[in-house]
Motif scaffolding. Structure first.
Motif, PDB file in Angstrom:
ATOM      1  N   GLU A  17       0.961  12.246  -2.970  1.00 32.05           N
ATOM      2  CA  GLU A  17       2.023  11.894  -3.921  1.00 32.05           C
ATOM      3  C   GLU A  17       1.496  11.059  -5.084  1.00 32.05           C
ATOM      4  OE1 GLU A  17       4.809   9.740  -1.545  1.00 32.05           O
ATOM      5  OE2 GLU A  17       5.523  11.518  -0.502  1.00 32.05           O
ATOM      6  N   GLY A  18       0.193  10.754  -5.075  1.00 34.63           N
ATOM      7  CA  GLY A  18      -0.392   9.923  -6.123  1.00 34.63           C
ATOM      8  C   GLY A  18      -0.229   8.437  -5.867  1.00 34.63           C
ATOM      9  N   LYS A  19       0.313   8.064  -4.701  1.00 28.94           N
ATOM     10  CA  LYS A  19       0.478   6.646  -4.358  1.00 28.94           C
ATOM     11  C   LYS A  19      -0.864   6.104  -3.873  1.00 28.94           C
ATOM     12  CE  LYS A  19       5.012   7.144  -4.762  1.00 28.94           C
ATOM     13  NZ  LYS A  19       6.167   6.323  -4.817  1.00 28.94           N
ATOM     14  N   ILE A  20      -1.137   4.826  -4.177  1.00 28.65           N
ATOM     15  CA  ILE A  20      -2.469   4.293  -3.922  1.00 28.65           C
ATOM     16  C   ILE A  20      -2.490   3.114  -2.946  1.00 28.65           C
ATOM     17  CG2 ILE A  20      -3.329   5.085  -6.151  1.00 28.65           C
ATOM     18  CD1 ILE A  20      -3.107   2.237  -7.214  1.00 28.65           C
ATOM     19  N   ALA A  21      -3.652   2.954  -2.311  1.00 26.41           N
ATOM     20  CA  ALA A  21      -3.948   1.816  -1.446  1.00 26.41           C
ATOM     21  C   ALA A  21      -5.427   1.493  -1.629  1.00 26.41           C
ATOM     22  CB  ALA A  21      -3.653   2.139   0.017  1.00 26.41           C
ATOM     23  N   ILE A  22      -5.796   0.239  -1.354  1.00 23.81           N
ATOM     24  CA  ILE A  22      -7.196  -0.170  -1.519  1.00 23.81           C
ATOM     25  C   ILE A  22      -7.817  -0.497  -0.167  1.00 23.81           C
ATOM     26  CG2 ILE A  22      -7.052  -0.943  -3.908  1.00 23.81           C
ATOM     27  CD1 ILE A  22      -6.686  -3.816  -2.875  1.00 23.81           C
ATOM     28  N   PHE A  23      -9.134  -0.267  -0.077  1.00 20.08           N
ATOM     29  CA  PHE A  23      -9.888  -0.501   1.151  1.00 20.08           C
ATOM     30  C   PHE A  23     -11.245  -1.072   0.787  1.00 20.08           C
ATOM     31  CE2 PHE A  23      -6.869   2.854   1.885  1.00 20.08           C
ATOM     32  CZ  PHE A  23      -6.262   2.446   3.060  1.00 20.08           C
ATOM     33  N   GLY A  24     -11.611  -2.185   1.440  1.00 20.44           N
ATOM     34  CA  GLY A  24     -12.928  -2.776   1.222  1.00 20.44           C
ATOM     35  C   GLY A  24     -14.026  -1.808   1.632  1.00 20.44           C
ATOM     36  N   PRO A  48       0.823  -1.213   0.000  1.00 18.31           N
ATOM     37  CA  PRO A  48       0.000   0.000   0.000  1.00 18.31           C
ATOM     38  C   PRO A  48       0.860   1.266   0.000  1.00 18.31           C
ATOM     39  CG  PRO A  48      -0.177  -1.185   2.092  1.00 18.31           C
ATOM     40  CD  PRO A  48       0.645  -2.029   1.175  1.00 18.31           C
ATOM     41  N   TYR A  49       0.443   2.209  -0.790  1.00 20.20           N
ATOM     42  CA  TYR A  49       1.101   3.515  -0.929  1.00 20.20           C
ATOM     43  C   TYR A  49       2.542   3.424  -1.435  1.00 20.20           C
ATOM     44  CZ  TYR A  49      -2.990   5.110   1.619  1.00 20.20           C
ATOM     45  OH  TYR A  49      -4.274   5.358   2.019  1.00 20.20           O
ATOM     46  N   ARG A  50       2.871   2.356  -2.135  1.00 21.66           N
ATOM     47  CA  ARG A  50       4.195   2.261  -2.749  1.00 21.66           C
ATOM     48  C   ARG A  50       4.137   2.691  -4.225  1.00 21.66           C
ATOM     49  NH1 ARG A  50       7.723  -3.206  -3.088  1.00 21.66           N
ATOM     50  NH2 ARG A  50       9.341  -2.267  -1.829  1.00 21.66           N
ATOM     51  N   TYR A  51       3.038   2.376  -4.894  1.00 24.44           N
ATOM     52  CA  TYR A  51       2.925   2.610  -6.329  1.00 24.44           C
ATOM     53  C   TYR A  51       1.855   3.642  -6.650  1.00 24.44           C
ATOM     54  CZ  TYR A  51       5.316  -1.911  -6.490  1.00 24.44           C
ATOM     55  OH  TYR A  51       6.208  -2.933  -6.313  1.00 24.44           O
ATOM     56  N   THR A  52       2.049   4.319  -7.788  1.00 23.46           N
ATOM     57  CA  THR A  52       0.995   5.168  -8.344  1.00 23.46           C
ATOM     58  C   THR A  52       0.106   4.293  -9.222  1.00 23.46           C
ATOM     59  OG1 THR A  52       2.222   5.720 -10.349  1.00 23.46           O
ATOM     60  CG2 THR A  52       2.554   7.173  -8.428  1.00 23.46           C
ATOM     61  N   SER A  53      -1.012   4.843  -9.606  1.00 19.03           N
ATOM     62  CA  SER A  53      -1.907   4.156 -10.534  1.00 19.03           C
ATOM     63  C   SER A  53      -1.158   3.797 -11.823  1.00 19.03           C
ATOM     64  CB  SER A  53      -3.099   5.065 -10.846  1.00 19.03           C
ATOM     65  OG  SER A  53      -3.894   4.527 -11.852  1.00 19.03           O
ATOM     66  N   ASP A  54      -0.387   4.746 -12.353  1.00 20.39           N
ATOM     67  CA  ASP A  54       0.396   4.479 -13.574  1.00 20.39           C
ATOM     68  C   ASP A  54       1.332   3.290 -13.373  1.00 20.39           C
ATOM     69  OD1 ASP A  54      -0.801   6.629 -14.856  1.00 20.39           O
ATOM     70  OD2 ASP A  54       1.019   7.863 -14.921  1.00 20.39           O
ATOM     71  N   ASP A  55       1.992   3.231 -12.207  1.00 16.08           N
ATOM     72  CA  ASP A  55       2.921   2.128 -11.924  1.00 16.08           C
ATOM     73  C   ASP A  55       2.205   0.784 -11.968  1.00 16.08           C
ATOM     74  OD1 ASP A  55       4.966   4.014 -11.422  1.00 16.08           O
ATOM     75  OD2 ASP A  55       4.647   3.946  -9.247  1.00 16.08           O
TER      76      ASP A  55
END
Length: 138
Positions: free
Chosen positions: A105-112, A48-55
């Motif tokens: 920073e554009g980094k993403i994470a997912i949440f149910g 989580p929060y390591r990659y951007t959507s583009d990544d």
């Protein structure tokens, strides 16, 4: 050459209005080849929060096309020379019940959708909210 991006900043992508689930469900493979949803889930849930959507979108594309790391730079430039569908169109947000938080920073994470974190992001006045795309046109 124009470069497109799918990255969002300080944004929460909520599940689609017509999603058929009331909780986040881990995608599974249909056969020995992983699905796009499963690949996206694995990358984001493990980091989580390591990659951007583009990544994430490019990593999935590269894996599905058996690209070597030596090919990444040129392939990524080519991939983003055309517009790509963002996480509003991802099966994670449309079908599997996950919201996507994009930090500053554009980094993403997912949440149910069933989680306290999802609810917190859904009401946060400092975040822009967008809905995932509906699965049907109705």
């Amino acid at each position: 050459m124009k470069v497109h991006t799918t990255n969002y900043f300080d944004t929460f992508i909520q599940v689609a209005e017509d999603t058929k689930t009331d909780c986040g469900i881990k995608p599974t493979s249909k056969d020995e080849k992983k699905t796009i949803a499963e690949m996206q889930y694995d990358l984001i849930a493990r980091h989580p929060y390591r990659y951007t959507s583009d990544d994430v979108l490019f990593q999935v594309f590269a894996a599905r096309n058996d690209l070597s790391e030596a090919e990444y730079t040129q392939a990524r430039d080519q991939f983003f020379s055309k517009g790509q569908a963002c996480f509003r169109a991802s099966p994670l947000t449309k079908t599997y019940g996950f919201g996507v938080h994009c930090n500053s920073e554009g980094k993403i994470a997912i949440f149910g959708v069933e989680t306290a974190e999802y609810e917190k992001f859904a009401v946060d006045p400092d975040l822009k909210k967008v809905k995932a795309m509906k699965s049907s046109r109705k």
